[in-house]
Write a protein that holds these residues in place. Structure first.
Motif, PDB file in Angstrom:
ATOM      1  N   THR A   1       0.822  -1.207   0.000  1.00 26.90           N
ATOM      2  CA  THR A   1       0.000   0.000   0.000  1.00 26.90           C
ATOM      3  C   THR A   1       0.858   1.260   0.000  1.00 26.90           C
ATOM      4  OG1 THR A   1      -1.738  -1.163   1.202  1.00 26.90           O
ATOM      5  CG2 THR A   1      -1.816   1.220   1.255  1.00 26.90           C
ATOM      6  N   LEU A   2       1.910   1.256   0.806  1.00 31.60           N
ATOM      7  CA  LEU A   2       2.782   2.431   0.866  1.00 31.60           C
ATOM      8  C   LEU A   2       3.545   2.652  -0.439  1.00 31.60           C
ATOM      9  CD1 LEU A   2       4.210   2.182   4.478  1.00 31.60           C
ATOM     10  CD2 LEU A   2       2.540   3.816   3.612  1.00 31.60           C
ATOM     11  N   LEU A   3       3.926   1.565  -1.107  1.00 35.17           N
ATOM     12  CA  LEU A   3       4.692   1.694  -2.343  1.00 35.17           C
ATOM     13  C   LEU A   3       3.827   2.020  -3.552  1.00 35.17           C
ATOM     14  CD1 LEU A   3       7.228  -1.236  -1.915  1.00 35.17           C
ATOM     15  CD2 LEU A   3       7.653   1.214  -1.648  1.00 35.17           C
ATOM     16  N   CYS A   4       2.656   1.423  -3.625  1.00 39.10           N
ATOM     17  CA  CYS A   4       1.836   1.554  -4.831  1.00 39.10           C
ATOM     18  C   CYS A   4       0.783   2.664  -4.765  1.00 39.10           C
ATOM     19  CB  CYS A   4       1.146   0.231  -5.133  1.00 39.10           C
ATOM     20  SG  CYS A   4       2.309  -1.071  -5.530  1.00 39.10           S
ATOM     21  N   CYS A   5       0.379   3.057  -3.597  1.00 42.72           N
ATOM     22  CA  CYS A   5      -0.685   4.061  -3.453  1.00 42.72           C
ATOM     23  C   CYS A   5      -0.162   5.288  -2.728  1.00 42.72           C
ATOM     24  CB  CYS A   5      -1.877   3.476  -2.709  1.00 42.72           C
ATOM     25  SG  CYS A   5      -2.590   2.049  -3.501  1.00 42.72           S
ATOM     26  N   ASN A   6       0.949   5.816  -3.163  1.00 42.86           N
ATOM     27  CA  ASN A   6       1.583   6.955  -2.504  1.00 42.86           C
ATOM     28  C   ASN A   6       0.970   8.250  -3.035  1.00 42.86           C
ATOM     29  OD1 ASN A   6       3.232   8.517  -0.999  1.00 42.86           O
ATOM     30  ND2 ASN A   6       5.122   7.957  -2.020  1.00 42.86           N
ATOM     31  N   ARG A   7       0.002   8.815  -2.301  1.00 42.60           N
ATOM     32  CA  ARG A   7      -0.703  10.012  -2.751  1.00 42.60           C
ATOM     33  C   ARG A   7      -0.676  11.148  -1.746  1.00 42.60           C
ATOM     34  NH1 ARG A   7      -6.016   7.181  -5.349  1.00 42.60           N
ATOM     35  NH2 ARG A   7      -4.873   5.975  -6.889  1.00 42.60           N
ATOM     36  N   GLY A   8       0.116  11.040  -0.738  1.00 47.07           N
ATOM     37  CA  GLY A   8       0.170  12.099   0.267  1.00 47.07           C
ATOM     38  C   GLY A   8       0.098  11.516   1.663  1.00 47.07           C
ATOM     39  N   PRO A   9       0.512  12.259   2.660  1.00 47.11           N
ATOM     40  CA  PRO A   9       0.577  11.707   4.019  1.00 47.11           C
ATOM     41  C   PRO A   9      -0.792  11.355   4.605  1.00 47.11           C
ATOM     42  CG  PRO A   9       1.158  14.042   4.022  1.00 47.11           C
ATOM     43  CD  PRO A   9       1.037  13.620   2.595  1.00 47.11           C
ATOM     44  N   SER A  10      -1.796  12.172   4.334  1.00 49.38           N
ATOM     45  CA  SER A  10      -3.117  11.904   4.897  1.00 49.38           C
ATOM     46  C   SER A  10      -3.754  10.672   4.245  1.00 49.38           C
ATOM     47  CB  SER A  10      -4.020  13.120   4.702  1.00 49.38           C
ATOM     48  OG  SER A  10      -5.299  12.862   5.203  1.00 49.38           O
ATOM     49  N   THR A  11      -3.634  10.578   2.935  1.00 47.76           N
ATOM     50  CA  THR A  11      -4.202   9.430   2.221  1.00 47.76           C
ATOM     51  C   THR A  11      -3.445   8.155   2.559  1.00 47.76           C
ATOM     52  OG1 THR A  11      -4.795  10.924   0.439  1.00 47.76           O
ATOM     53  CG2 THR A  11      -4.886   8.604  -0.053  1.00 47.76           C
ATOM     54  N   ASN A  12      -2.119   8.252   2.705  1.00 51.44           N
ATOM     55  CA  ASN A  12      -1.335   7.074   3.079  1.00 51.44           C
ATOM     56  C   ASN A  12      -1.751   6.550   4.446  1.00 51.44           C
ATOM     57  OD1 ASN A  12       0.110   7.084   0.741  1.00 51.44           O
ATOM     58  ND2 ASN A  12       1.932   8.038   1.615  1.00 51.44           N
ATOM     59  N   LEU A  13      -1.980   7.444   5.390  1.00 52.99           N
ATOM     60  CA  LEU A  13      -2.407   7.030   6.721  1.00 52.99           C
ATOM     61  C   LEU A  13      -3.773   6.360   6.671  1.00 52.99           C
ATOM     62  CD1 LEU A  13      -1.849   6.997   9.767  1.00 52.99           C
ATOM     63  CD2 LEU A  13      -2.972   9.225   9.888  1.00 52.99           C
ATOM     64  N   PHE A  14      -4.668   6.894   5.859  1.00 54.13           N
ATOM     65  CA  PHE A  14      -6.005   6.304   5.711  1.00 54.13           C
ATOM     66  C   PHE A  14      -5.920   4.910   5.106  1.00 54.13           C
ATOM     67  CE2 PHE A  14      -9.928   5.801   3.149  1.00 54.13           C
ATOM     68  CZ  PHE A  14     -10.809   5.690   4.205  1.00 54.13           C
ATOM     69  N   HIS A  15      -5.130   4.746   4.047  1.00 53.27           N
ATOM     70  CA  HIS A  15      -4.981   3.432   3.412  1.00 53.27           C
ATOM     71  C   HIS A  15      -4.333   2.436   4.362  1.00 53.27           C
ATOM     72  CE1 HIS A  15      -5.077   5.341  -0.857  1.00 53.27           C
ATOM     73  NE2 HIS A  15      -6.288   5.091  -0.400  1.00 53.27           N
ATOM     74  N   LEU A  16      -3.334   2.887   5.095  1.00 49.58           N
ATOM     75  CA  LEU A  16      -2.666   2.003   6.050  1.00 49.58           C
ATOM     76  C   LEU A  16      -3.617   1.574   7.163  1.00 49.58           C
ATOM     77  CD1 LEU A  16       0.186   0.883   6.288  1.00 49.58           C
ATOM     78  CD2 LEU A  16       0.712   2.757   7.833  1.00 49.58           C
TER      79      LEU A  16
END
Length: 69
Positions: A21-36
């Motif tokens: 998720t961190l490697l393929c969906c890197n769209r910003g800190p807020s979105t990364n936290l949501f995906h994680l």
């Protein structure tokens, strides 16, 4: 397979999914936290379902009634 081996498999799957998720969906800190958060919640829920079903089979609430024929 034992309970702890399968728990380790779930842990490794969670780490792999988090890295993916961190490697393929890197769209910003807020979105990364949501995906994680979504990935960790999904893996935890799947593990809890596995653990409840596994542990429920160890001590069933209702004993089977055998017919004496």
């Amino acid at each position: 397979m034992g309970f702890w081996v399968t728990t380790l498999i779930f842990l490794l799957a969670g780490v792999a999914a988090s890295l993916f998720t961190l490697l393929c969906c890197n769209r910003g800190p807020s979105t990364n936290l949501f995906h994680l958060t979504l990935v960790i919640t999904a893996v935890t829920c799947c593990w809890m379902m596995y653990a409840i079903v596994y542990l429920a089979q160890m001590k069933p609430l209702i004993n089977p009634i055998l017919s004496g024929e």
